[in-house]
Design a protein around this motif. Structure first.
Motif, short mmCIF file in Angstrom:
data_model
loop_
_atom_site.label_atom_id
_atom_site.label_comp_id
_atom_site.label_asym_id
_atom_site.label_seq_id
_atom_site.Cartn_x
_atom_site.Cartn_y
_atom_site.Cartn_z
N LEU A 141 -3.13 0.94 7.71
CA LEU A 141 -3.30 0.71 6.27
C LEU A 141 -2.26 1.50 5.47
CD1 LEU A 141 -4.78 -0.32 3.76
CD2 LEU A 141 -6.50 1.46 4.13
N ARG A 142 -2.08 2.76 5.82
CA ARG A 142 -1.10 3.59 5.10
C ARG A 142 0.31 3.00 5.20
NH1 ARG A 142 -4.05 7.75 7.73
NH2 ARG A 142 -5.40 8.88 6.27
N GLU A 143 0.67 2.56 6.40
CA GLU A 143 2.01 2.01 6.60
C GLU A 143 2.22 0.72 5.82
OE1 GLU A 143 4.10 2.08 10.37
OE2 GLU A 143 2.39 3.13 11.24
N ARG A 145 0.82 -0.21 3.12
CA ARG A 145 0.84 0.00 1.68
C ARG A 145 2.26 0.33 1.19
NH1 ARG A 145 -1.89 -2.55 -0.88
NH2 ARG A 145 -1.87 -1.20 -2.70
N ASN A 149 2.67 -2.38 -1.70
CA ASN A 149 1.75 -1.68 -2.60
C ASN A 149 1.44 -2.47 -3.87
OD1 ASN A 149 4.21 -1.42 -3.83
ND2 ASN A 149 4.03 0.77 -4.26
N HIS A 150 2.08 -3.63 -4.05
CA HIS A 150 1.77 -4.49 -5.20
C HIS A 150 0.64 -5.46 -4.90
CE1 HIS A 150 4.47 -6.70 -2.60
NE2 HIS A 150 4.21 -7.82 -3.25
N PRO A 152 -3.23 -5.83 -3.82
CA PRO A 152 -4.50 -5.13 -3.58
C PRO A 152 -5.13 -5.58 -2.26
CG PRO A 152 -4.41 -6.06 -5.81
CD PRO A 152 -3.27 -6.65 -5.04
N LEU A 153 -5.63 -4.62 -1.49
CA LEU A 153 -6.22 -4.90 -0.19
C LEU A 153 -7.67 -4.46 -0.11
CD1 LEU A 153 -3.29 -3.73 2.16
CD2 LEU A 153 -3.85 -6.09 1.47
N TYR A 167 -10.62 5.67 3.52
CA TYR A 167 -10.09 4.32 3.30
C TYR A 167 -9.36 4.25 1.96
CZ TYR A 167 -12.38 2.10 7.31
OH TYR A 167 -12.73 1.73 8.58
N GLY A 171 -5.16 3.97 0.86
CA GLY A 171 -4.57 2.92 0.04
C GLY A 171 -5.39 1.67 -0.18
N ALA A 172 -6.62 1.64 0.32
CA ALA A 172 -7.47 0.46 0.08
C ALA A 172 -7.84 0.37 -1.39
CB ALA A 172 -8.73 0.54 0.93
N SER A 173 -7.78 -0.82 -1.94
CA SER A 173 -8.24 -1.03 -3.32
C SER A 173 -9.74 -1.24 -3.35
CB SER A 173 -7.55 -2.27 -3.91
OG SER A 173 -6.16 -2.05 -4.02
#
Length: 213
Positions: A141-143, A145, A149-150, A152-153, A167, A171-173
């Protein structure tokens, strides 16, 4: 779409799978009472369409009801006819995305690879579900993003009260939560209060700081 803002605020989707219509009444009541705003029943649950209809009638205005595991347009059409207000899938099917957009239904398709995520986003999905997170891990997930990063996940799979903050930090939205939200012992006896208490803890853990006041 109208529910994307709701998702970005509450940051939580409840996933209900493999329960009976009777159990779903207690599950829905408990989740709604606990403050869950987005409740999904998967289409591979027996009687899923009936459950969607039941929840729409019972929680209209209190919670939004969606269909999950929607694999094709036929299933999407059935879910929409039953009253589903959002559609979630484990895969990217541009035809399902197009159908949902045409009907004005929020669509959050599931994807794993960068190509799938971007394909879903540019096909019109405002939010994409990253799945299966329990196997992919927070490092993935970090990678992802970094370059994406534009987009939303919704990170779905493996979320517990103990790791939900990780989470969001990765970077999870938003997160999709299944069995952790519905304690088996409470579901088995229809303990709405117990389900509500569990749900409320997750809702608070997921809430943005400005919503906690």
């Amino acid at each position: 779409m109208k529910l994307t803002n709701e998702l970005m605020d509450s940051r939580l989707v409840a996933i209900v799978r493999g329960i009976t219509r009777s159990e779903a009444k207690a599950a829905g009541a408990g989740l709604a009472a606990g403050g869950v705003r987005l409740m999904e029943v998967t289409m591979n649950t027996a009687g899923a369409l009936d459950i969607i209809q039941d929840w729409r009638s019972a929680y209209n205005g209190q919670a939004y009801v969606g269909a999950g595991t929607v694999l094709n347009v036929k299933m999407a059409r059935e879910a929409a006819a039953a009253g589903a207000q959002f559609i979630i899938s484990p895969n990217v099917d541009v035809n399902v995305i197009a159908f949902a957009l045409e009907k004005g239904i929020d669509i959050w398709p599931g994807a794993m690879t960068p190509t799938e995520i971007v394909t879903a986003f540019y096909a019109g999905a405002e939010v994409v579900k990253l799945f299966p997170m329990a196997s992919l891990g927070l490092g993935y997930l970090r990678e992802i993003r970094g370059p994406l990063n534009h987009i939303p996940l919704i990170a779905t799979g493996g979320v517990t009260l103990g790791n939900i903050a990780d989470y969001f930090e990765a970077g999870a939205s938003a997160v999709g939560i299944g069995s952790s939200l519905l304690p088996k012992e409470d579901l088995a006896i229809g303990n709405i209060e117990g389900i509500a208490e569990c749900a409320a803890r997750f809702v608070q853990a997921a809430a943005r700081p400005h919503l906690l006041g």
